[in-house]
Motif scaffolding. Sequence first.
Motif, PDB file in Angstrom:
ATOM      1  N   LEU A   1     -35.901-105.624   7.274  1.00  0.00           N
ATOM      2  CA  LEU A   1     -37.341-105.789   7.493  1.00  0.00           C
ATOM      3  C   LEU A   1     -37.819-104.928   8.658  1.00  0.00           C
ATOM      4  CD1 LEU A   1     -37.359-109.638   6.903  1.00  0.00           C
ATOM      5  CD2 LEU A   1     -38.718-108.003   5.583  1.00  0.00           C
ATOM      6  N   LEU A   2     -37.034-104.928   9.747  1.00  0.00           N
ATOM      7  CA  LEU A   2     -37.421-104.125  10.915  1.00  0.00           C
ATOM      8  C   LEU A   2     -37.394-102.641  10.564  1.00  0.00           C
ATOM      9  CD1 LEU A   2     -35.527-106.129  13.697  1.00  0.00           C
ATOM     10  CD2 LEU A   2     -38.022-105.920  13.461  1.00  0.00           C
ATOM     11  N   SER A   3     -36.470-102.265   9.722  1.00  0.00           N
ATOM     12  CA  SER A   3     -36.390-100.848   9.391  1.00  0.00           C
ATOM     13  C   SER A   3     -37.508-100.435   8.426  1.00  0.00           C
ATOM     14  CB  SER A   3     -34.967-100.553   8.908  1.00  0.00           C
ATOM     15  OG  SER A   3     -34.949 -99.848   7.755  1.00  0.00           O
ATOM     16  N   TRP A   4     -37.909-101.337   7.550  1.00  0.00           N
ATOM     17  CA  TRP A   4     -39.099-101.064   6.725  1.00  0.00           C
ATOM     18  C   TRP A   4     -40.332-100.887   7.637  1.00  0.00           C
ATOM     19  CZ3 TRP A   4     -38.210-105.318   2.445  1.00  0.00           C
ATOM     20  CH2 TRP A   4     -37.560-104.739   1.345  1.00  0.00           C
TER      21      TRP A   4
ATOM     22  N   HIS B   1     -40.287 -99.889  10.661  1.00  0.00           N
ATOM     23  CA  HIS B   1     -40.078 -98.583  11.308  1.00  0.00           C
ATOM     24  C   HIS B   1     -40.589 -97.445  10.405  1.00  0.00           C
ATOM     25  CE1 HIS B   1     -37.825 -95.384  13.507  1.00  0.00           C
ATOM     26  NE2 HIS B   1     -37.757 -94.870  12.286  1.00  0.00           N
ATOM     27  N   VAL B   2     -40.183 -97.476   9.139  1.00  0.00           N
ATOM     28  CA  VAL B   2     -40.572 -96.400   8.213  1.00  0.00           C
ATOM     29  C   VAL B   2     -42.098 -96.355   8.068  1.00  0.00           C
ATOM     30  CG1 VAL B   2     -40.402 -95.533   5.830  1.00  0.00           C
ATOM     31  CG2 VAL B   2     -38.372 -96.455   6.978  1.00  0.00           C
ATOM     32  N   LEU B   3     -42.704 -97.525   7.853  1.00  0.00           N
ATOM     33  CA  LEU B   3     -44.165 -97.557   7.653  1.00  0.00           C
ATOM     34  C   LEU B   3     -44.893 -97.004   8.875  1.00  0.00           C
ATOM     35  CD1 LEU B   3     -44.820-101.037   5.930  1.00  0.00           C
ATOM     36  CD2 LEU B   3     -44.645 -98.791   4.843  1.00  0.00           C
ATOM     37  N   ILE B   4     -44.403 -97.366  10.059  1.00  0.00           N
ATOM     38  CA  ILE B   4     -45.104 -96.925  11.274  1.00  0.00           C
ATOM     39  C   ILE B   4     -44.800 -95.447  11.577  1.00  0.00           C
ATOM     40  CG2 ILE B   4     -45.294 -97.219  13.792  1.00  0.00           C
ATOM     41  CD1 ILE B   4     -45.009-100.211  13.391  1.00  0.00           C
ATOM     42  N   TYR B   5     -43.508 -95.092  11.587  1.00  0.00           N
ATOM     43  CA  TYR B   5     -43.158 -93.743  12.039  1.00  0.00           C
ATOM     44  C   TYR B   5     -43.432 -92.667  10.996  1.00  0.00           C
ATOM     45  CZ  TYR B   5     -41.799 -95.524  16.511  1.00  0.00           C
ATOM     46  OH  TYR B   5     -41.855 -96.095  17.760  1.00  0.00           O
ATOM     47  N   GLU B   6     -43.556 -93.058   9.750  1.00  0.00           N
ATOM     48  CA  GLU B   6     -43.968 -92.069   8.744  1.00  0.00           C
ATOM     49  C   GLU B   6     -45.462 -92.217   8.431  1.00  0.00           C
ATOM     50  OE1 GLU B   6     -41.300 -91.171   5.545  1.00  0.00           O
ATOM     51  OE2 GLU B   6     -39.570 -92.016   6.594  1.00  0.00           O
ATOM     52  N   GLU B   7     -46.135 -92.972   9.290  1.00  0.00           N
ATOM     53  CA  GLU B   7     -47.594 -93.181   9.204  1.00  0.00           C
ATOM     54  C   GLU B   7     -48.071 -93.592   7.812  1.00  0.00           C
ATOM     55  OE1 GLU B   7     -50.137 -90.786  11.415  1.00  0.00           O
ATOM     56  OE2 GLU B   7     -48.625 -90.263  12.914  1.00  0.00           O
ATOM     57  N   LEU B   8     -47.386 -94.548   7.264  1.00  0.00           N
ATOM     58  CA  LEU B   8     -47.719 -95.021   5.916  1.00  0.00           C
ATOM     59  C   LEU B   8     -48.470 -96.343   5.941  1.00  0.00           C
ATOM     60  CD1 LEU B   8     -44.235 -94.289   4.306  1.00  0.00           C
ATOM     61  CD2 LEU B   8     -46.346 -93.002   3.936  1.00  0.00           C
ATOM     62  N   TYR B   9     -48.657 -96.902   7.118  1.00  0.00           N
ATOM     63  CA  TYR B   9     -49.303 -98.220   7.201  1.00  0.00           C
ATOM     64  C   TYR B   9     -50.822 -98.052   7.057  1.00  0.00           C
ATOM     65  CZ  TYR B   9     -50.416 -96.919  12.014  1.00  0.00           C
ATOM     66  OH  TYR B   9     -50.907 -96.276  13.116  1.00  0.00           O
ATOM     67  N   ASP B  10     -51.498 -99.170   6.845  1.00  0.00           N
ATOM     68  CA  ASP B  10     -52.951 -99.150   6.635  1.00  0.00           C
ATOM     69  C   ASP B  10     -53.644 -99.108   8.007  1.00  0.00           C
ATOM     70  OD1 ASP B  10     -55.628 -99.746   6.093  1.00  0.00           O
ATOM     71  OD2 ASP B  10     -55.120-101.069   4.422  1.00  0.00           O
TER      72      ASP B  10
ATOM     73  N   PHE C   1     -35.079 -98.714  15.033  1.00  0.00           N
ATOM     74  CA  PHE C   1     -34.614 -99.401  13.823  1.00  0.00           C
ATOM     75  C   PHE C   1     -34.777 -98.516  12.586  1.00  0.00           C
ATOM     76  CE2 PHE C   1     -35.989-103.353  16.344  1.00  0.00           C
ATOM     77  CZ  PHE C   1     -34.761-103.403  17.002  1.00  0.00           C
ATOM     78  N   THR C   2     -34.090 -97.406  12.598  1.00  0.00           N
ATOM     79  CA  THR C   2     -34.165 -96.454  11.494  1.00  0.00           C
ATOM     80  C   THR C   2     -33.378 -96.993  10.296  1.00  0.00           C
ATOM     81  OG1 THR C   2     -32.135 -95.432  12.265  1.00  0.00           O
ATOM     82  CG2 THR C   2     -34.200 -94.501  13.111  1.00  0.00           C
ATOM     83  N   PRO C   3     -33.647 -96.464   9.102  1.00  0.00           N
ATOM     84  CA  PRO C   3     -32.836 -96.866   7.937  1.00  0.00           C
ATOM     85  C   PRO C   3     -31.341 -96.609   8.165  1.00  0.00           C
ATOM     86  CG  PRO C   3     -34.830 -95.781   7.205  1.00  0.00           C
ATOM     87  CD  PRO C   3     -34.804 -95.642   8.694  1.00  0.00           C
ATOM     88  N   GLU C   4     -31.026 -95.572   8.940  1.00  0.00           N
ATOM     89  CA  GLU C   4     -29.601 -95.300   9.196  1.00  0.00           C
ATOM     90  C   GLU C   4     -29.000 -96.427  10.041  1.00  0.00           C
ATOM     91  OE1 GLU C   4     -32.001 -93.033   9.168  1.00  0.00           O
ATOM     92  OE2 GLU C   4     -31.215 -91.965   7.403  1.00  0.00           O
ATOM     93  N   TRP C   5     -29.771 -96.920  11.000  1.00  0.00           N
ATOM     94  CA  TRP C   5     -29.322 -98.077  11.790  1.00  0.00           C
ATOM     95  C   TRP C   5     -29.176 -99.308  10.880  1.00  0.00           C
ATOM     96  CZ3 TRP C   5     -32.323-102.576  12.355  1.00  0.00           C
ATOM     97  CH2 TRP C   5     -31.791-103.558  13.194  1.00  0.00           C
TER      98      TRP C   5
ATOM     99  N   TYR D   1     -41.648 -96.646   0.575  1.00  0.00           N
ATOM    100  CA  TYR D   1     -42.696 -95.769  -0.002  1.00  0.00           C
ATOM    101  C   TYR D   1     -43.384 -96.476  -1.174  1.00  0.00           C
ATOM    102  CZ  TYR D   1     -40.075 -92.087   2.512  1.00  0.00           C
ATOM    103  OH  TYR D   1     -39.417 -91.362   3.464  1.00  0.00           O
ATOM    104  N   GLU D   2     -42.572 -97.202  -1.953  1.00  0.00           N
ATOM    105  CA  GLU D   2     -43.109 -97.920  -3.115  1.00  0.00           C
ATOM    106  C   GLU D   2     -44.175 -98.943  -2.670  1.00  0.00           C
ATOM    107  OE1 GLU D   2     -41.743 -97.045  -6.096  1.00  0.00           O
ATOM    108  OE2 GLU D   2     -42.973 -98.412  -7.298  1.00  0.00           O
ATOM    109  N   MET D   3     -43.864 -99.638  -1.583  1.00  0.00           N
ATOM    110  CA  MET D   3     -44.823-100.630  -1.060  1.00  0.00           C
ATOM    111  C   MET D   3     -46.086 -99.938  -0.576  1.00  0.00           C
ATOM    112  SD  MET D   3     -42.477-102.986   1.424  1.00  0.00           S
ATOM    113  CE  MET D   3     -40.733-102.884   1.155  1.00  0.00           C
ATOM    114  N   ALA D   4     -45.880 -98.838   0.176  1.00  0.00           N
ATOM    115  CA  ALA D   4     -47.023 -98.138   0.768  1.00  0.00           C
ATOM    116  C   ALA D   4     -47.928 -97.581  -0.324  1.00  0.00           C
ATOM    117  CB  ALA D   4     -46.524 -97.021   1.680  1.00  0.00           C
TER     118      ALA D   4
END
Length: 753
Positions: A267-270, A272-281, A302-306, A323-326
């Motif tokens: 969950l934390l890594s998701w 991370h992805v949404l925020i750092y890849e600027e995919l959040y609303d 909290f990267t996906p690799e972590w 990405y699917e969620m975003a």
Amino acid sequence: MKTRREFIKISAVAAGGIAVLKPALSWSPDFLKKDIEPLDESKAKRYPTFCEVCFWKCAGFTYLNKDGEIQKIIGNDKDPHCNGRFCPRGTGGVGMYYDNDRLKFPQKRVVDGDGTHKFVQISWEEALDTIADNMKDIADKYGPESMALLYHASSGSYFKHLMQAYGSKNIAKPSYAQCLGPREAGFVATYGMGVSSPEPTDIKNTECLVLIGNHVGENMHNGYVQEVADAIERNASIITVDPRFSTIASKSKFWLPIKPATDLALLLSWIHVLIYEELYDKKYVEQYAFGFDELKAHVKNFTPEWAYTKTDIDPKDIRDSAYEMAKASPAVIVHPGRHTTWYGDDTQRTRAIAILNALLGSFGKKGGWYFAEKKSVPHFPSPEYPHPKWTWKDITRKTYKGAGTGISNDLIKASLPENKNEHKVKGWIVVGTNLMTTIPDVETTKRAIENLDFIAVVDTMPMEITGYADILLPECTYLERYDDIRSSQHRIPNIALRMPAANPRWESKPGWWMAKEIANRLGLGDYFAYDSVEEELDWKFKQMGTSLEEMQKIGVKQFDKETDLYLADGEEHYFNTDTGKIELYSLDLEAKGYDPMPKFIEHKQPDSGFYRLIYGRAPMHTFGRTINNPNLTDLMDENKIWVNPKVAKIWGVEAEQEIWLKNQDGKISTFPIKVRITERIRHDSVYMIHGFGNTEKGLSRGYGRGASDSEMITNVKIDPIMGGTGMRENFVTFLLENPHLEENKIENKEAES
Ligand SMILES: Nc1nc2c(c(=O)[nH]1)N[C@H]1C(S)=C(S)[C@@H](COP(=O)(O)OP(=O)(O)OC[C@H]3O[C@@H](n4cnc5c(=O)[nH]c(N)nc54)[C@H](O)[C@@H]3O)O[C@H]1N2
Ligand SMILES: Nc1nc2c(c(=O)[nH]1)N[C@H]1C(S)=C(S)[C@@H](COP(=O)(O)OP(=O)(O)OC[C@H]3O[C@@H](n4cnc5c(=O)[nH]c(N)nc54)[C@H](O)[C@@H]3O)O[C@H]1N2
Ligand code: SF4
Ligand SMILES: [Mo]
């Protein structure tokens, strides 16, 4: 050792009454396969009800055949819980009525000269007098606060009223601290409101549904299953996170077979992805959320690799599913789950789920979460309740500051002999909850019961808990009684009526009547100032703009919705939190001394030769309450243990072989369980259905079928925020030979414990 409250097996009843009682009606086990005689629904007599087989409470009609016997239950088209269709359990609910193993008359515990305990049949008069006398004694000796009510049947609401009139607010249901409590606390901390039931997830319109260990399809909550089935038809994406290839995993675009107990890392890594890849609303977060910068800093590493190192999930799958969620945002739901008491850090896990929904802008949006509305049910006029000197809050909130309701396991703890503080519980009324299999760490529950001055149990069936009663009251089934009004939150506010379709069999009686009779004996008759429950219900219905007469015809009434289902674009909205915003950073949790943002905690993983015990639901059963139901045992009469083929090979066990389980604390299962070898479970875990392995011999179909997960749950991880009992940090190994060597060893063990 002989105990003061030795467990009494109902089959050992010496009163001689049970054997001579003839069943009122014969039972056809073919019920679900074919109708005994096709029913002409347009001519048949029918009575509205709502189902008690699980807590989704679907409304329907009970139909009688031409001889006036209950034949079937059919869903009410107007009911948004079921849309006219019952699930197999609800349809099979008729079996509860016809079950001849039911409790038939009031009984009391009697101890013979030689110290053996047994139940003897008594009159209702004696049973109710004894309960009232004991309640008076407890009030005189310790104060009424020392009586507690533990309940999980609809009729519990009348006992709740009785308890409060008597002066105690020590009331708890297992549906909080053993079930949905953590998600409620997690959502309260984030949105200032809980999720509640039915969950206001807009699955009907969603494009992406994320299920974290939520096994819909096996978890058969009716309207929920229907909406998910439609979503699958519509090709909405489903993302399932489960160490087991569940039914819904097989319908999912992504199945992420997570290493158990590591969901927070994913969950934390998701996040991370949404925020750092600027995919959040961004617009949504800017307008409605508080604490974004803190959250961003918090999840930096909290990267996906972590997360891969914790969860076993490929970083690419973590990214792709994010990405699917975003892509679907805001028509995306990260489902909060329902039974969420898993590993102790459960409020924080559901907090992370709540936060994800906020980042995806889905809360209050079409295809995400809608704002549900509910009609409040007025109280029949009665005097004010007395003010108790102390309540569950004085016990629980000292430690678990985020607890939203009474905590069953805390009331049990307050009943233990080592409880030396001023807040002691000395008497219980238990209504429709089988505490011995429902609350983990059964030895603690047994010690608490042993230390009580008095325990009354109200149930429909002989169950493990009933064997511990001093006074045992037989409740009639939901098909034979009125109950309080069902008012539920939904897209449209609605209410439903339950009324009897038949007279109570044997001497069983409805819960409302018992509560009223006990109140009369305690001099609290003014709190139940109606002659019949019909009068009480009619009065309430009339305040709500209908009547008992109308409800008896229609069963369900829908009302106009007064507020909007969704937030309009940019609409202002006040959330009931300290900041009035969605708190990504929770000021309330921080003020109470908890982590304001969820942190990942490493949980213990199994030692070599041990496997994590995980459990869940079967579509045709509800916990232990259906385990003796003739219709439903016909569909499934035992559970099996799911074992990965690699593990089976190491042990040399074969499919269908019976094995015994032993847990990390040396606890051995009473009964054996058959092996099911399947790739559908990870190699580090085993899986079984909860509710089997019942030790109550009064259950002619349920006794000794399969094994009990509850028996193996001796290690309980308490959620520090809301006090729920995490049950999934238990590990089992296999015993291939019967560990209960001599004959009758099982019985001896039970008598000793
Ligand atoms: N090990 C383990 N423990 C669990 C769970 C698990 O999966 N595994 N699940 C947890 C969850 S999610 C929940 S919600 C709880 C459920 O906990 P419970 O509701 O306690 O579960 P049941 O085993 O169904 O016990 C219900 C009792 O009510 C009785 N009963 C049924 N109908 C009526 C009625 O109309 N009136 C009365 N008076 N009694 C009635 C039944 O005979 C039975 O004794 O258990 C929790 N505990
Ligand atoms: N047929 C039927 N339906 C029911 C009920 C019933 O008794 N029978 N009970 C109802 C009630 S009261 C409740 S609360 C709900 C409960 O239903 P849910 O909330 O859906 O179920 P859980 O028991 O939390 O989850 C069970 C699933 O979690 C998976 N799991 C185990 N450990 C982990 C883990 O570490 N991580 C992840 N991601 N998954 C894990 C299991 O493999 C299993 O698939 O069901 C409701 N619906
Ligand atoms: S989901 Fe099934 S068992 Fe539950 S209330 Fe509805 S019909 Fe009854
Ligand atoms: Mo539950």
